[in-house]
Design an enzyme around this catalytic site. Structure first.
Site, PDB file in Angstrom:
ATOM      1  CB  CYS A  29     -34.852  16.626  -7.431  1.00 32.11           C
ATOM      2  SG  CYS A  29     -33.930  15.111  -7.728  1.00 32.11           S
ATOM      3  CG  LEU A  78     -33.734  12.946  -1.657  1.00 25.95           C
ATOM      4  CD1 LEU A  78     -32.603  13.246  -0.726  1.00 25.95           C
ATOM      5  CD2 LEU A  78     -35.202  13.055  -1.462  1.00 25.95           C
ATOM      6  CG  ASN A 102     -39.264  16.385  -8.152  1.00 25.06           C
ATOM      7  OD1 ASN A 102     -39.135  15.671  -7.633  1.00 25.06           O
ATOM      8  ND2 ASN A 102     -40.432  16.955  -7.872  1.00 25.06           N
ATOM      9  N   GLY A 103     -38.743  13.494 -10.050  1.00 24.40           N
ATOM     10  CA  GLY A 103     -39.813  12.106 -10.093  1.00 24.40           C
ATOM     11  C   GLY A 103     -39.046  11.071 -10.467  1.00 24.40           C
ATOM     12  CB  THR A 343     -57.799  20.835   6.729  1.00 21.42           C
ATOM     13  OG1 THR A 343     -59.052  21.153   7.298  1.00 21.42           O
ATOM     14  CG2 THR A 343     -57.668  19.040   6.902  1.00 21.42           C
ATOM     15  NE  ARG A 346     -56.874  19.070  11.652  1.00 21.01           N
ATOM     16  CZ  ARG A 346     -58.147  19.250  11.475  1.00 21.01           C
ATOM     17  NH1 ARG A 346     -58.744  20.289  12.134  1.00 21.01           N
ATOM     18  NH2 ARG A 346     -58.524  18.514  10.337  1.00 21.01           N
TER      19      ARG A 346
END
Length: 472
Positions: A29, A78, A102-103, A343, A346
């Site tokens: 979340c 979520l 969150n977790g 990086t 990408r």
């Protein structure tokens, strides 16, 4: 390497499945907390809600807010397990302790058993945090097995704590307002406009308002970078890895695996295929595992992933994009990943594009293979390690920096579309097991007189030929 499972271990696997597959209310979340801002007006509440909405992509299913005076705790949810309940913030019995998380707390049922005198309001795995604080004060963080970022407010004295998981799988940032307020957010965009100064909340740390600063709660033996000497035990490593994957198989929504065709994601997929049938998800969504891969047209990843998917019998989804698609997405990728590291951008771009496709199929959670290269020295330059001591120190430093790179990429590129990525290689127990091995076993070769070709052939035989057959 090819030793068969002992029957006792099969029993252990069944016990693990029975335990882990009944977990409830897991989610990734977005959280935002504003603490001690000396402003309890409606206008301030509206501002905090406005900033919290910037995190809505992380939690599109529900939002919640709790205000106590000039302290605000907000949450964007979520829902992965039990979507109809488990909304946050969460509380203790009399609501004097408020927490936004969150977790995922994998061992919450064991912790609930230790808190038999407490009454739980929900089935959420994260509710144990409020009750553990009541029992142990600030000294309970290491009891949590999972990945998490949370803020806890004790309304009895208006103190608060915030903590982040061991490796930094979940993102977290902290900032300070000009009025002395403390701001804590899952992403920088929740606090950068209103804070005089902000920074990364360090993984494995606790911030306490009573202590006025950070303290490290995660102190495993490998963190000191002392060279371990435990002999390599393939069954112990396998057991730890399978346990880490099994923990992550609980969901009430469709899920799949990210499959590049490399060793790490292939092992994750292989273990998932083996154990999927015993999960609640299989009863609801079927026993066919969905796998996902993305690449440019004709890329080697697409070819390798398809071969692995065919071997494992997954329902494989192959996505392609063009160079122009990637260029067009860069601005959005930077916004969501909140970094200019070349990086990372990408690598995040194809993951960002793939996550949108995956979410469009109705999938809300994927299991991925991040972290293995850092733990086992899988990058090509590790082949040049002069000795095991240097290799071990480099793996330690790479793991410590993961929250700035691969963890950031995997979490934010997927969360941009309300998709959760779970990473079993970064399980706390698995890392402790893998990092206790004598690093001589991680060396590609221990003889300096092997030619480059011989070195590559030996590495190929060990990694590609032996290990997959062990796990498949």
């Amino acid at each position: 390497t090819h030793t068969a499972h002992p029957s006792s271990f099969r029993s252990t696997e069944r016990d693990l499945l029975a335990t882990y597959c009944c977990r409830r209310s897991r989610k990734m979340c977005g959280i935002l907390a504003v603490l001690g801002c000396a402003d309890d007006t409606q206008g301030k509440r509206v501002r905090v809600l406005e900033l919290s909405r910037r995190l809505k992509h992380r939690g599109p299913d529900w939002s919640g807010m709790h205000q106590v005076g000039d302290c605000y705790l907000s949450h964007q949810r979520l829902a992965i397990i039990d979507p109809a309940s488990g909304d946050q913030p969460l509380y203790n019995e009399d609501k004097s302790i408020v927490v936004t998380v969150n977790g995922e707390i994998y061992n919450h049922e064991q912790l609930r058993a230790q808190l038999s005198s407490h009454t739980f309001r929900t089935g959420s795995d994260c509710e144990v945090i409020a009750h553990l604080y009541e029992e142990h004060g600030e000294n309970f963080i290491d009891m949590l097995d999972g990945v998490f970022s949370f803020v806890l407010l004790d309304t009895r004295d208006n103190s608060f704590i915030a903590a982040r998981d061991a490796i930094g799988v979940t993102p977290l940032y902290i900032g300070w307002g000009i009025d002395g307020s403390v701001w804590i957010s899952s992403e920088v965009k929740g606090l950068n406009d209103d804070c005089e100064h902000f920074e990364i909340f360090p993984p494995g740390h606790l911030y306490s308002s009573k202590q006025g600063g950070f303290k490290r709660w995660y102190n495993p033996p490998w963190f000191s970078e002392v060279i371990p000497s435990v002999p390599y035990d393939p069954l112990a490593l396998r057991k730890a890895f399978e346990k880490a994957v099994i923990k992550r198989l609980m969901t009430d929504v469709p899920f799949g695996v990210l499959l590049s065709g490399g060793l790490d994601s292939s092992l994750v997929a292989a273990v998932t295929v083996r154990h999927l049938a015993g999960t609640k998800a299989a009863k609801r969504w079927g026993t066919k595992l969905h796998s996902f891969c993305v690449g440019l047209e004709g890329s080697p990843d697409l070819k390798a992933a398809k071969e692995v998917a065919n071997y494992l019998g997954t329902m494989h989804h192959e996505f392609t994009f063009t160079v122009q698609d990637g260029i067009d997405a860069i601005e959005d990728v930077i916004y969501h990943t909140e970094t200019y590291d070349v990086t990372t951008i990408r690598a995040s771009t194809p993951m960002f594009l793939m996550s949108r496709k995956i979410k469009s199929l109705g999938v809300k959670m994927v299991i991925s293979g991040e972290g293995s290269d850092e733990i086992f020295g899988g990058y090509l330059y590790f082949h040049k390690a002069p000795n095991k001591e240097e290799l071990h120190r480099e793996t330690c430093q790479k793991i410590k920096a993961l929250h700035q790179y691969d963890c950031l990429r995997a979490n934010k590129a997927t969360s941009a579309w309300g998709l959760e990525a779970r990473v079993p290689f970064l399980d706390k127990e698995f890392i402790n097991e893998a990092m206790s091995i004598d690093p001589e076993w991680k060396m590609v070769c221990s003889s300096s007189n092997l030619t480059n070709l011989e070195t590559r052939e030996r590495a190929y035989h060990i990694v590609v030929k032996c290990l997959p057959s062990f796990y498949f």
